[in-house]
Enzyme design. Structure first.
Site, PDB file in Angstrom:
ATOM      1  N   LYS A  29     -46.943 -23.409  43.531  1.00 36.71           N
ATOM      2  CA  LYS A  29     -46.506 -24.715  43.013  1.00 36.71           C
ATOM      3  C   LYS A  29     -46.827 -24.815  41.531  1.00 36.71           C
ATOM      4  O   LYS A  29     -47.881 -24.369  41.105  1.00 36.71           O
ATOM      5  CB  LYS A  29     -47.217 -25.842  43.774  1.00 36.71           C
ATOM      6  CG  LYS A  29     -46.727 -25.975  45.194  1.00 36.71           C
ATOM      7  CD  LYS A  29     -47.272 -27.235  45.856  1.00 36.71           C
ATOM      8  CE  LYS A  29     -46.811 -27.256  47.312  1.00 36.71           C
ATOM      9  NZ  LYS A  29     -47.249 -28.475  47.997  1.00 36.71           N
ATOM     10  N   LYS A  48     -53.336 -21.836  38.946  1.00 34.31           N
ATOM     11  CA  LYS A  48     -54.200 -22.952  38.523  1.00 34.31           C
ATOM     12  C   LYS A  48     -54.112 -24.142  39.484  1.00 34.31           C
ATOM     13  O   LYS A  48     -55.008 -24.983  39.516  1.00 34.31           O
ATOM     14  CB  LYS A  48     -53.789 -23.422  37.131  1.00 34.31           C
ATOM     15  CG  LYS A  48     -53.886 -22.339  36.066  1.00 34.31           C
ATOM     16  CD  LYS A  48     -55.084 -22.520  35.177  1.00 34.31           C
ATOM     17  CE  LYS A  48     -55.149 -21.399  34.149  1.00 34.31           C
ATOM     18  NZ  LYS A  48     -56.334 -21.449  33.315  1.00 34.31           N
ATOM     19  N   SER A  72     -53.142 -27.359  26.921  1.00 33.24           N
ATOM     20  CA  SER A  72     -51.715 -27.374  26.590  1.00 33.24           C
ATOM     21  C   SER A  72     -50.976 -26.404  27.491  1.00 33.24           C
ATOM     22  O   SER A  72     -49.794 -26.162  27.334  1.00 33.24           O
ATOM     23  CB  SER A  72     -51.514 -26.989  25.123  1.00 33.24           C
ATOM     24  OG  SER A  72     -52.077 -25.725  24.891  1.00 33.24           O
ATOM     25  N   TYR A 132     -44.737 -34.024  36.393  1.00 29.51           N
ATOM     26  CA  TYR A 132     -45.725 -34.019  37.474  1.00 29.51           C
ATOM     27  C   TYR A 132     -46.578 -35.287  37.489  1.00 29.51           C
ATOM     28  O   TYR A 132     -47.551 -35.377  38.235  1.00 29.51           O
ATOM     29  CB  TYR A 132     -46.619 -32.779  37.355  1.00 29.51           C
ATOM     30  CG  TYR A 132     -45.869 -31.473  37.577  1.00 29.51           C
ATOM     31  CD1 TYR A 132     -45.060 -31.285  38.696  1.00 29.51           C
ATOM     32  CD2 TYR A 132     -45.978 -30.423  36.665  1.00 29.51           C
ATOM     33  CE1 TYR A 132     -44.378 -30.102  38.892  1.00 29.51           C
ATOM     34  CE2 TYR A 132     -45.296 -29.225  36.866  1.00 29.51           C
ATOM     35  CZ  TYR A 132     -44.494 -29.081  37.980  1.00 29.51           C
ATOM     36  OH  TYR A 132     -43.822 -27.906  38.187  1.00 29.51           O
ATOM     37  N   GLY A 154     -61.954 -17.263  32.571  1.00 36.43           N
ATOM     38  CA  GLY A 154     -62.926 -16.717  33.516  1.00 36.43           C
ATOM     39  C   GLY A 154     -62.892 -17.331  34.909  1.00 36.43           C
ATOM     40  O   GLY A 154     -63.586 -16.856  35.810  1.00 36.43           O
ATOM     41  N   ALA A 176     -58.000  -9.798  22.479  1.00 34.22           N
ATOM     42  CA  ALA A 176     -58.797 -10.967  22.887  1.00 34.22           C
ATOM     43  C   ALA A 176     -59.791 -10.478  23.934  1.00 34.22           C
ATOM     44  O   ALA A 176     -59.783 -10.919  25.069  1.00 34.22           O
ATOM     45  CB  ALA A 176     -57.911 -12.072  23.438  1.00 34.22           C
TER      46      ALA A 176
END
Lengths: 313, 313
Positions: A47, A52, A77, A114, A180, A207
Site C-alpha cells: 500500500k 514504510k 518529504s 492519503y 536504519g 552515502a
C-alpha cells in the site's frame, strides 16, 4: 531493551489488516546473471508503494486511544509522509505532515490524497524539527520518527518475517540501508525466524554512513550524499544503531553505476517498477558474486515510488 | 473450419510446459478510478515478455518431427521474432528470423540471445517476404506467420483461457488488436469457456484498421499508423478475420493521449512495466466508463518489452 520473538509475532498480527502481504517473485534470468538463487520481496506492491506502510501502521496502533485522538506528526518529504498519512487515515487518526516548501508538488499531492494535513516550512532540518514541535504543542499530536522509533522498526521487520515464512531456508536477507529502520527490523526478523540465515545491508558508496558507523562504533553522517538512491541519504539513529550493530552481518557498498545497472536489470528483466534504493540490494549481490553463488538470497524490494519523468535510463 | 472446445483444451495441455502461467493482478486504485472491477492477465511476465510465446510454441508443437528438424522461419522485428526463437530453442528446432536492416540493435540482440538465426534485408514488406521465401527454399523450414496462422491463434487464446479459469464470472475480456492473433484466440476462449462474457477489442484511432474492417466486412489496411502502440500497426489476415467477425462484440478506439495516460496509470499505480499496446485496453475501459461500470472486466496485458531509453513520460 531486549526484543522478544513473541513481540514480533504480535506486531505481525496487529499490522496485518492494514497492509498487503506482498508477493515474493523470482526471475530465472536474474538467477542466471547473478549465479545466486534470488527471492524478491516486493514491497513496491505494498500500500502506498513502499515498506514504510508497515512501520507507520504499527507506530499508530501502539498509541493509546487518547493519543490517537490527538493525532500524529512527522517531518518527511518521502515515503514515510505518505505512509503515515495513509495509516492514520485507515485508523481514523489525524496526521500532520511537515514538508519542505521545496518538496515536489507530486509528493505533496500524494500526501493530500492519503488525507495528511501538510504544513510547509523552509527546507532545513532545523526548520522542519521546529515546525513539527510547534504542531505537537498546538495539537498534542505524537511525533513519529520515520526510522528511529522502536515500533516503526518492528513494523518494518514484518516484511522479512513474511519472506522467511514463505522461504524458511534462505541463506541471506539483504536490504538497502537508509535511516536504519528497515535493516534493523529485518535483522531482528532474521534473528528470530531463521536458522543460519544472515542479514546483510546494502548501501551506496556515495552515502556510506552506516558502513562507516559499523566500523567506528558510533553514528556517522554523510558530508554529501550524491546518490540516485534518494531514500538512502539519511543517517542511523540511537535506537536502530545498536540493533544493527548486534544483528547485521555486514554492509556491502556499491557504486552509482552498479546501482543504475541493477535498476535497469530489474525493470527490463522482471518488468516491475522499483525505486533506485531497491536496486542497491541487487547491486550488492552482483558486486560480490562469489559470496552469493548458489545461495538462497532474499532481497527486500523497498518500494516503487519513482518520478517517471526523471529516469536515469 | 469450426474450432472445438476440446481442441482449445488440448492446445493448453500442449503449450503448458513451454510457458509461464502468468499471474492475474488487481488494483484497488485502478478500480476506484475506472469504476469497473478489473483483472489484469499479466503476459508482460510471460517468457520473453509477451503473450506471443504461447502461439509460437503451439505452432512449432504442431509440426511433424520431419518438419521440426528443418526448422521454422518468420519475418518480424518485434515480439514474435523473439517468441519464435525462444520456443524453437526450447524444442530444439532451428529458427530463421528475417529482420529489416533498420531494426534496432537491441531487438536483434534479443533474438540472438534466444538462439534465432537472423537474416537481414531491406525494410520493405516485399523484401521481407522474398527473403523468408528464399530461406524456406534453401532450408525446407516452415514459415510461421505471427498472427494469421490457426495454431498461433489457438496458442494466443490460452491466455484468456487461464484468465477465465481463474475468474469464470467475468463480464468482459478486452484485448488490444494488432495483427488479430490475440483477439481471435481470446474470442474463441471466451466463446467456449465463459457463460455470458463478451470479448471486446481495443485499438488506437491512429491504426483503426480492425474497427474499419468490422464495419466494411473486408480486411482494411492503415494508410499511416502514427501510434505509440507500435505492436498494433499491422492488419488482420484471412484466417483470423472471420473468427473476429463472428466472435468479437465490438472494437473500442482510443486516442494517443488516452493511451499515454493509461500507460502512465499502469506504471505508476500498479508498479509494473507494460508496453504501450497493453495500455490500449485500459484506455478503452476509461473511455467508455459507463459500459464497464461495476462490470468484472479482464484485461490482457499483452507484453512488457519496452525501450526504457524512449519513454513517453
Amino acid at each position: 531493551m531486549e526484543i522478544t520473538k513473541l513481540q514480533l509475532e504480535k506486531v505481525q498480527e496487529h499490522v496485518r489488516p492494514y497492509i498487503h502481504r506482498t508477493p515474493v517473485l523470482k526471475s530465472r534470468l536474474l538467477n542466471e546473471i547473478t549465479g545466486a538463487e534470488l527471492w524478491f520481496k516486493c514491497e513496491n506492491f505494498q500500500k502506498m508503494g513502499a515498506f514504510k506502510m508497515r512501520g507507520a501502521a504499527n507506530a499508530i496502533l501502539n498509541l493509546s486511544e487518547e493519543k490517537r485522538n490527538k493525532g500524529v506528526v512527522t517531518h518527511s518529504s518521502g515515503n514515510f509522509a505518505q505512509a503515515l498519512s495513509l495509516a492514520a487515515k485507515s485508523l481514523k487518526v489525524p496526521a500532520y505532515i511537515v514538508m519542505p516548501e521545496t518538496a515536489p508538488e507530486v509528493k505533496k499531492a500524494a500526501v493530500r490524497t492519503y488525507g495528511g494535513q501538510i504544513t510547509e516550512c523552509p527546507a532545513t532540518l532545523k526548520d522542519r524539527e521546529e515546525t513539527a514541535s510547534q504542531i505537537q504543542q498546538q495539537t498534542g499530536a505524537t511525533f513519529i520518527h520515520p526510522s528511529n522509533d522502536l515500533d516503526v522498526i518492528l513494523g518494518q521487520g514484518t516484511a522479512a518475517m513474511e519472506l522467511l515464512q514463505d522461504h524458511p531456508d534462505l541463506d541471506y536477507v539483504i536490504t538497502p540501508v537508509g535511516g536504519g529502520g528497515l535493516i534493523a527490523g529485518s535483522a531482528l526478523a532474521v534473528k528470530y525466524f531463521s536458522g543460519e540465515c544472515k542479514c546483510i545491508g546494502a548501501e551506496p558508496l556515495e552515502a556510506d554512513d552506516a558502513w562507516r558507523s559499523l566500523k567506528s562504533g558510533k553514528i556517522e553522517t554523510n558530508e554529501s550524499a550524491n546518490t540516485i538512491a534518494d531514500g538512502l541519504k539519511t543517517n542511523l539513529g540511537d535506537i536502530n544503531f545498536p540493533i544493527i550493530r548486534e544483528n547485521v552481518e555486514r554492509i556491502i557498498r556499491v557504486s552509482e553505476d552498479e546501482i543504475k545497472s541493477a535498476l535497469r536489470l530489474i525493470w527490463e528483466r522482471m518488468k516491475i517498477i522499483v525505486e533506485p534504493s531497491s536496486a542497491v540490494a541487487l547491486a550488492a549481490v552482483i558486486r560480490e558474486k562469489e559470496t552469493f553463488k548458489n545461495k538462497k538470497t532474499g532481497i527486500i524490494i523497498s518500494g516503487g515510488n519513482v518520478d517517471l519523468s526523471k529516469l536515469p535510463f
